[in-house]
Write a protein that holds these residues in place. Structure first.
Motif, PDB file in Angstrom:
ATOM      1  N   GLY A  86       0.835  -1.195   0.000  1.00 63.38           N
ATOM      2  CA  GLY A  86       0.000   0.000   0.000  1.00 63.38           C
ATOM      3  C   GLY A  86       0.872   1.248   0.000  1.00 63.38           C
ATOM      4  N   GLU A  87       1.897   1.237   0.843  1.00 64.17           N
ATOM      5  CA  GLU A  87       2.781   2.393   0.936  1.00 64.17           C
ATOM      6  C   GLU A  87       3.703   2.484  -0.283  1.00 64.17           C
ATOM      7  N   PHE A  88       4.112   1.323  -0.797  1.00 68.12           N
ATOM      8  CA  PHE A  88       5.014   1.323  -1.947  1.00 68.12           C
ATOM      9  C   PHE A  88       4.333   1.966  -3.167  1.00 68.12           C
ATOM     10  N   SER A  89       3.048   1.634  -3.372  1.00 72.91           N
ATOM     11  CA  SER A  89       2.364   2.220  -4.529  1.00 72.91           C
ATOM     12  C   SER A  89       2.243   3.736  -4.366  1.00 72.91           C
ATOM     13  N   ARG A  90       2.068   4.190  -3.125  1.00 73.66           N
ATOM     14  CA  ARG A  90       2.014   5.645  -2.891  1.00 73.66           C
ATOM     15  C   ARG A  90       3.363   6.289  -3.196  1.00 73.66           C
ATOM     16  N   LEU A  91       4.433   5.615  -2.799  1.00 75.75           N
ATOM     17  CA  LEU A  91       5.777   6.144  -3.064  1.00 75.75           C
ATOM     18  C   LEU A  91       6.008   6.279  -4.566  1.00 75.75           C
ATOM     19  N   MET A  92       5.594   5.239  -5.298  1.00 70.15           N
ATOM     20  CA  MET A  92       5.767   5.255  -6.757  1.00 70.15           C
ATOM     21  C   MET A  92       4.988   6.419  -7.363  1.00 70.15           C
ATOM     22  N   GLU A  93       3.749   6.556  -6.936  1.00 65.77           N
ATOM     23  CA  GLU A  93       2.913   7.620  -7.511  1.00 65.77           C
ATOM     24  C   GLU A  93       3.443   8.997  -7.148  1.00 65.77           C
ATOM     25  N   SER A  94       4.027   9.108  -5.936  1.00 75.46           N
ATOM     26  CA  SER A  94       4.584  10.415  -5.550  1.00 75.46           C
ATOM     27  C   SER A  94       5.782  10.780  -6.426  1.00 75.46           C
ATOM     28  N   LYS A  95       6.378   9.773  -7.062  1.00 68.06           N
ATOM     29  CA  LYS A  95       7.512  10.030  -7.952  1.00 68.06           C
ATOM     30  C   LYS A  95       7.073  10.059  -9.417  1.00 68.06           C
ATOM     31  N   GLY A  96       5.777  10.053  -9.629  1.00 64.13           N
ATOM     32  CA  GLY A  96       5.237  10.151 -10.990  1.00 64.13           C
ATOM     33  C   GLY A  96       5.328   8.861 -11.785  1.00 64.13           C
ATOM     34  N   ILE A  97       5.379   7.731 -11.100  1.00 62.25           N
ATOM     35  CA  ILE A  97       5.448   6.435 -11.799  1.00 62.25           C
ATOM     36  C   ILE A  97       4.126   5.711 -11.584  1.00 62.25           C
ATOM     37  N   PHE A  98       3.486   5.360 -12.685  1.00 61.04           N
ATOM     38  CA  PHE A  98       2.157   4.731 -12.585  1.00 61.04           C
ATOM     39  C   PHE A  98       2.152   3.411 -13.361  1.00 61.04           C
ATOM     40  N   PRO A  99       2.627   2.324 -12.757  1.00 62.34           N
ATOM     41  CA  PRO A  99       2.639   1.040 -13.470  1.00 62.34           C
ATOM     42  C   PRO A  99       1.224   0.471 -13.617  1.00 62.34           C
ATOM     43  N   ASP A 100       1.056  -0.411 -14.609  1.00 58.46           N
ATOM     44  CA  ASP A 100      -0.248  -1.077 -14.764  1.00 58.46           C
ATOM     45  C   ASP A 100      -0.438  -2.157 -13.705  1.00 58.46           C
TER      46      ASP A 100
END
Lengths: 87, 447
Positions: free
Chosen positions: B262-276
């Protein structure tokens, strides 16, 4: 007419599976051994549940999957027996 | 018929996979596929006694000084063991360090993590002893090559070094090896089983994960860093109760995955990375329950869990998805399929296997690596008669993804280690990540 499986048969089959597939033979698992204290983990529990499903055509309800019911082979066999009787 | 000579110990499939990852990491400049256990001791041990103990074990188990070779015809990797020179040679090293303060200690530990073992000359493990100022305490770090042992085997081996478990008179090297591997290519059902594993990988590859490592727009030094956080016993109990309540009986892994992913996906999105999709490889110990044997081989399968970004929005959705996939894995026998796939990889050069896995994920191995050594038994409550105050696991994380998280328990306290490529995220981000994961675990929801 469908014959009901006896409690002893269930216990013997389950004990055999648990001894051969789940635990180290050196542990000498018995019907009343506390399975969780002997190292049962989530995948082993799932293996046991799938074994029960395939062997006895029985899905254990989620509410029954708890420490009390899954404590030992004896306890699980009793549960299977009760569920089969009420089928 | 046994093809193996006494001085030739074959790799199993999982060992080969570790070798492939070792190749992959060294290609990128990292130290290789190694791991560490760190013990904090209350008191100091005698260095000469430790050296004597290690050499006695090396004599008894000559595989500890073996080198990797490959078969001439089939290219199968194996350990070449020199029985006569069991305790000879300059390895393993036992090095001594002094730290003046916390900053020193962190630097020393990071340098040790990034030191490459010379496996081609038989350096399969080493010990680093860190003393601190005038304190009577010390830290002992064992670093080992992942081709030789997995974390469970290493824990047991360290307990043997520290005399924390008795070594029976009849405890031989053969008894601690997995054994019974043939040089023949598996046929028939093994192929069919393995195909299931590759099909599952391809399915996950349809929603490819992306790693921070490949999306970072600046060159990253090939070094790893880590952070550890620990819970008190009462906090651990709270987490365990919450895990059972929301994840189900004995389903703690799902709860941990929910908090971390849950936190990892937030970290990714905060860096502008949106994987499928997000993929979490989780290792599963294949040893029979109640046993830590065999020691000198990897006894793990890898179960891959896939999550969509939407599934990572709440604890409930993550737990439901995890449970569904775990049940599917058991029904479809995906774990046995993974073992068969690894068996096949014994016959493929490391670089090809690593490449195949990477291709399946369209360039990524996975988004984060997850391991759960579980409730560690109290083998290491003492080490060479000194009480162990803490035990930390620091795995080397395969790059990419270059970020991994390990949950483990010591002294009835939950610990988490976050390992990542240095400068891929900042130390503050790493601290922040662990802090938020802590809060998720303590509250049972993504906050």
């Amino acid at each position: 007419m469908q014959t009901k499986t006896s409690l002893d048969t269930i216990e013997a089959q389950l004990l055999d599976f648990v001894r051969c597939e789940i635990y180290d033979p050196c542990l000498g698992i018995e019907a009343d051994t506390h399975l969780i204290e002997a190292g049962l983990d989530s995948f082993s529990l799932l293996k046991i549940l799938v074994f029960i499903e395939k062997k006895f055509d029985l899905i254990i309800p989620e509410a029954e999957i708890n420490e009390d019911r899954m404590r030992s082979v004896q306890h699980i066999s009793q549960l299977i027996h009760e569920l089969l009787e009420s089928k | 018929m046994n093809f193996w000579k006494a001085n030739k110990v074959p790799f199993n499939g999982a060992d080969c996979l570790m070798l492939a990852f070792d190749w992959q990491m060294k290609r990128l400049g990292f130290s290789g596929n190694q791991a560490q256990i760190i013990l904090g001791l209350d008191g100091r041990i005698s260095e000469p006694d430790l050296v004597d103990r290690i050499h006695a074990l090396k004599l008894r188990f000559p595989i500890l000084g073996a080198v990797i070779k490959r078969g001439i015809l089939n290219w199968n990797p194996y350990w070449k063991v020199n029985e006569k020179n069991g305790a000879a040679g300059s390895y393993p090293l036992v090095r001594r360090h002094y730290a003046e303060n916390d900053g020193d200690l962190d630097l020393i530990k990071r340098d040790i993590l990034n030191r490459r073992l010379d496996i081609h000359r038989g350096e399969l493990f080493c010990f680093d002893l860190i003393y601190r100022g005038n304190s009577s305490d010390m830290s002992v770090i064992m670093t080992w090559s992942h081709m030789l042992m997995d974390v469970h085997g290493a824990e047991y081996f360290l307990a043997m070094v520290g005399c924390s478990v008795p070594i029976e008179k009849d405890c031989t090297q053969a008894g601690l090896l997995s054994g019974n591997y043939t040089e023949r290519l598996p046929v028939g059902s093994k192929w069919r089983q393995a195909r299931k594993s590759f099909t599952w990988v391809d399915e996950l590859g349809n929603k490819p994960p992306i790693s921070l490592y490949t999306r970072t727009d600046r060159p990253l030094a090939p070094r790893l860093d880590y952070r550890v956080t620990a819970f008190t016993r009462s906090q651990t109990q709270t987490i365990s109760d919450l895990a059972e309540k929301s994840g189900g009986f004995l389903n703690e892994s799902a709860y941990y995955i929910a908090a971390a992913m849950g936190e990892f996906s937030r970290l990714m999105e905060s860096k502008g990375i949106f994987p499928d999709g997000y993929v979490v490889p989780m290792s599963i110990d294949l040893r029979k329950k109640g046993s830590r044997l065999p020691v000198f081989s990897n006894q793990a399968a890898t179960m891959l869990y896939g999550f969509t970004p939407e599934e990572l929005r709440s604890f409930g959705r993550i737990l439901a998805s995890f449970t569904r996939q775990a049940q599917m894995a058991i029904r479809e026998d995906l774990i046995a399929s993974n073992v068969s796939a690894m068996e096949l990889c014994r016959f493929v050069p490391s670089r090809f296997y690593a490449r195949k896995i990477r291709q399946a994920f369209k360039g990524e191995i996975a988004s984060v690596v997850f391991a759960n050594p579980g409730k560690a038994p109290a083998y290491l409550s003492t080490f060479m008669a000194r009480p162990v105050k803490y035990q930390h696991h620091v795995p080397t994380i395969v790059v990419p993804p270059g970020m991994g998280i390990v949950f483990y328990s010591f002294d009835q306290r939950l610990h988490i280690t976050l390992v990542y490529v240095e400068s891929m995220i900042t130390p503050d981000e790493a601290e922040g990540f662990l802090e938020v994961v802590r809060r998720h675990l303590m509250s049972g929801q993504l906050i």
